[in-house]
Design a protein around this motif. Structure first.
Motif, mmCIF file in Angstrom:
data_model
loop_
_atom_site.group_PDB
_atom_site.id
_atom_site.type_symbol
_atom_site.label_atom_id
_atom_site.label_comp_id
_atom_site.label_asym_id
_atom_site.label_seq_id
_atom_site.Cartn_x
_atom_site.Cartn_y
_atom_site.Cartn_z
ATOM 1 N N GLY A 265 60.022 24.470 1.649
ATOM 2 C CA GLY A 265 60.115 25.915 1.857
ATOM 3 C C GLY A 265 61.543 26.415 1.843
ATOM 4 N N LEU A 266 62.471 25.549 2.271
ATOM 5 C CA LEU A 266 63.881 25.942 2.302
ATOM 6 C C LEU A 266 64.417 26.215 0.899
ATOM 7 C CD1 LEU A 266 66.314 26.388 4.151
ATOM 8 C CD2 LEU A 266 66.877 23.956 3.893
ATOM 9 N N LEU A 267 63.879 25.546 -0.108
ATOM 10 C CA LEU A 267 64.306 25.799 -1.486
ATOM 11 C C LEU A 267 64.049 27.255 -1.876
ATOM 12 C CD1 LEU A 267 62.966 22.563 -3.230
ATOM 13 C CD2 LEU A 267 65.379 23.255 -3.095
ATOM 14 N N TRP B 63 53.540 29.962 -1.476
ATOM 15 C CA TRP B 63 52.658 28.949 -0.907
ATOM 16 C C TRP B 63 51.235 28.916 -1.446
ATOM 17 C CZ3 TRP B 63 54.348 24.837 1.365
ATOM 18 C CH2 TRP B 63 55.610 24.868 1.989
ATOM 19 N N VAL B 64 50.802 29.950 -2.176
ATOM 20 C CA VAL B 64 49.431 29.924 -2.703
ATOM 21 C C VAL B 64 49.185 28.739 -3.644
ATOM 22 C CG1 VAL B 64 47.853 31.108 -4.299
ATOM 23 C CG2 VAL B 64 48.756 32.312 -2.325
ATOM 24 N N PRO B 65 50.119 28.409 -4.601
ATOM 25 C CA PRO B 65 49.861 27.239 -5.447
ATOM 26 C C PRO B 65 49.677 25.949 -4.645
ATOM 27 C CG PRO B 65 51.588 28.574 -6.412
ATOM 28 C CD PRO B 65 51.341 29.115 -5.031
ATOM 29 N N LEU C 36 59.209 29.647 7.473
ATOM 30 C CA LEU C 36 58.442 29.555 8.714
ATOM 31 C C LEU C 36 57.027 29.049 8.425
ATOM 32 C CD1 LEU C 36 58.433 30.053 11.753
ATOM 33 C CD2 LEU C 36 57.761 32.426 11.311
ATOM 34 N N VAL C 37 56.453 29.525 7.329
ATOM 35 C CA VAL C 37 55.134 29.033 6.920
ATOM 36 C C VAL C 37 55.197 27.537 6.659
ATOM 37 C CG1 VAL C 37 53.408 29.069 5.067
ATOM 38 C CG2 VAL C 37 54.293 31.213 5.990
ATOM 39 N N GLY D 72 48.245 24.226 9.191
ATOM 40 C CA GLY D 72 47.725 24.165 7.829
ATOM 41 C C GLY D 72 48.345 25.295 7.020
ATOM 42 N N VAL D 73 48.457 25.116 5.703
ATOM 43 C CA VAL D 73 49.085 26.145 4.867
ATOM 44 C C VAL D 73 48.291 27.448 4.929
ATOM 45 C CG1 VAL D 73 49.759 26.776 2.514
ATOM 46 C CG2 VAL D 73 50.096 24.439 3.308
ATOM 47 N N GLY D 74 46.981 27.349 4.870
ATOM 48 C CA GLY D 74 46.145 28.542 4.909
ATOM 49 C C GLY D 74 46.323 29.336 6.191
ATOM 50 N N GLY D 75 46.376 28.642 7.329
ATOM 51 C CA GLY D 75 46.556 29.320 8.603
ATOM 52 C C GLY D 75 47.913 29.986 8.715
ATOM 53 N N ALA D 76 48.961 29.294 8.248
ATOM 54 C CA ALA D 76 50.313 29.836 8.341
ATOM 55 C C ALA D 76 50.527 31.028 7.410
ATOM 56 C CB ALA D 76 51.329 28.738 8.027
ATOM 57 N N LEU D 77 49.762 31.088 6.323
ATOM 58 C CA LEU D 77 49.915 32.195 5.377
ATOM 59 C C LEU D 77 49.597 33.555 6.005
ATOM 60 C CD1 LEU D 77 48.448 30.851 2.009
ATOM 61 C CD2 LEU D 77 50.746 31.729 2.383
#
Length: 425
Positions: A70-72, A261-263, A385-386, A394-399
């Motif tokens: 995510g930092l990228l 983050w969707v992909p 942060l996500v 989980g990615v879905g929850g953090a979105l």
């Protein structure tokens, strides 16, 4: 009175109200400027999405956790704030077209260099430097076209420029699908970055065919005011600058959370293949393209602020719906991708016209460049942060955090005036 009578009385042709009246109203020079700005933003989008689409492969190659990945994205967007503000000042001092070419060259060169990165740290640096050009291109291109557009058509004209983002995104998905199908992942992500050299062709077109809007250029050069950060923080513009930055922060925090983050969400939590992910993204991108055009039209019809409020609310609802679909209901995920892409893009359509109309010509580049890109830089912390929260949520929850950004945008509008129909001064 009939059209013929009105024409005879006024000695003018009846007003063109067709679907492409906004394009005809630009005139030959304006249409060339539109082509340059559209191409620049499409390739800006293409170069940006080389990272999110390749993120899983890059993470595996360098053994990265979600926070590092995510930092990228975050460094790209944070540095884009510096690049956007700097490009805005350049646009006010050396002209829109020259600044546009510099931004395109910058993001193209550093995107290509990302493909040669031997380690994570080098990739991080190159991606950050890519943000310098990435941040400046939209603001400069939007101002260039806004100064050619009529007040009546400015919203839909700039909405059409914004739609280039979806076009570039779609091109990136097509290239990604082909590259990752025929090459191993360790090579494919590098090839994706190397294709970022495409914008060099656009620079040749802009250099030969595009010029600043004559009237706006004359006002800019005649003014004693020159683009500077101090100018947009003076008493008469301070309130505008603060709330416009807050608006940009909210909208872009929500948008880049999803775009980044969707992909990964589709692959890691939905188990979709490369081709499957491309199929789902096709619905998302199709919705985005139509959303940009629709939002631009509504921005002229109902006003800049109402358009943003409408789609901020719908985007927040869309995020909650998209990330709470039961496991196994991937068909519903496909269906919801279209309205989600539509809403989260339509909200941007009024930005080019709205921010241009908030500032006078002499500091328009500085004001638009700073507010849009500073907002992007601050909002960029949401994708990181996500990334960190995804390990536990989980990615879905953090979105879901993206919905918070849209709420902030609605609050920011309370401090800004409506500018629909305003002539640029």
């Amino acid at each position: 009175m009939s059209t013929t009578q009105a024409q005879s009385k006024q000695g003018e042709l009846p007003e063109d109200t067709g679907a492409f009246a906004w394009l005809k109203a630009l005139g030959p020079r304006g249409r060339r400027a539109f082509g340059g700005a559209f191409g620049g933003y499409a390739l800006d989008s293409y170069d940006y999405f080389t990272l999110p689409l390749s993120m899983v492969a890059i993470a595996a190659y360098f053994s990265l956790d979600n926070g590092q990945t995510g930092l990228l994205t975050t460094v790209t967007l944070v540095v884009s704030a510096v690049g956007g503000a700097g490009a805005g000042i350049l646009a006010d001092r050396i002209g829109r077209v020259k600044a546009l070419m510099l931004t395109v060259i910058t993001y193209a060169v550093f995107t290509v260099l990302c493909g040669f990165a031997p380690n994570y740290e080098t990739l991080l640096v190159f991606r950050a430097l890519q943000g310098l050009g990435f941040g400046g291109e939209w603001a400069v291109g939007a101002i260039l076209v806004a100064e050619y557009a009529s007040a009546k058509h400015r919203g839909r004209t700039l909405g059409a420029v914004q739609s280039a983002w979806a076009a570039g995104w779609a091109l990136a998905v097509i290239v990604y699908t082909l590259v990752f199908q025929f090459l191993d992942a360790d090579t494919a992500w590098r090839v994706m970055f190397w294709t970022g050299a495409l914008p060099a062709l656009l620079v040749i077109y802009v250099r030969r065919n595009v010029s600043d809007a004559p009237e706006a250029a004359a006002r800019r050069t005649a003014s004693t005011e020159r683009g500077s950060f101090l100018a947009i923080f003076k008493k008469d513009l301070l309130r505008t600058t603060f709330f416009a930055t807050l608006l940009s922060t909210g909208v872009q925090g929500g948008y880049y959370t999803l775009a980044t983050w969707v992909p990964t969400y589709l692959k890691t939590e939905r188990g979709l293949t490369v081709v499957g992910t491309g199929g789902y993204l096709t619905f998302l991108i199709s919705g985005a393209f139509i959303g940009y055009l629709t939002g631009g039209y509504l921005s002229d019809r109902i006003g800049r602020k109402k358009n943003i409020v409408l789609f901020a609310v719908l985007s927040a609802i869309g995020i909650l719906a998209y990330t709470n679909i039961p496991s196994g209901a991937n068909g519903l995920l496909l269906v919801l991708g279209f309205p989600l892409g539509f809403c989260m893009s339509a909200i941007f359509s009024g930005f080019g016209s709205f921010l241009s109309e908030l500032y006078p010509t002499a500091v328009r580049g500085t004001g638009q460049g700073f507010t849009y890109n500073c907002g992007r830089g601050v909002g960029a912390f949401l994708p990181t942060l996500v990334g960190f929260l995804s390990d536990s949520w989980g990615v879905g929850g953090a979105l879901v955090l993206g919905a918070v950004g849209y709420g902030l945008a609605v609050v920011a509008l309370l401090g800004l005036p409506e500018t629909r129909g305003k002539e640029l001064l």
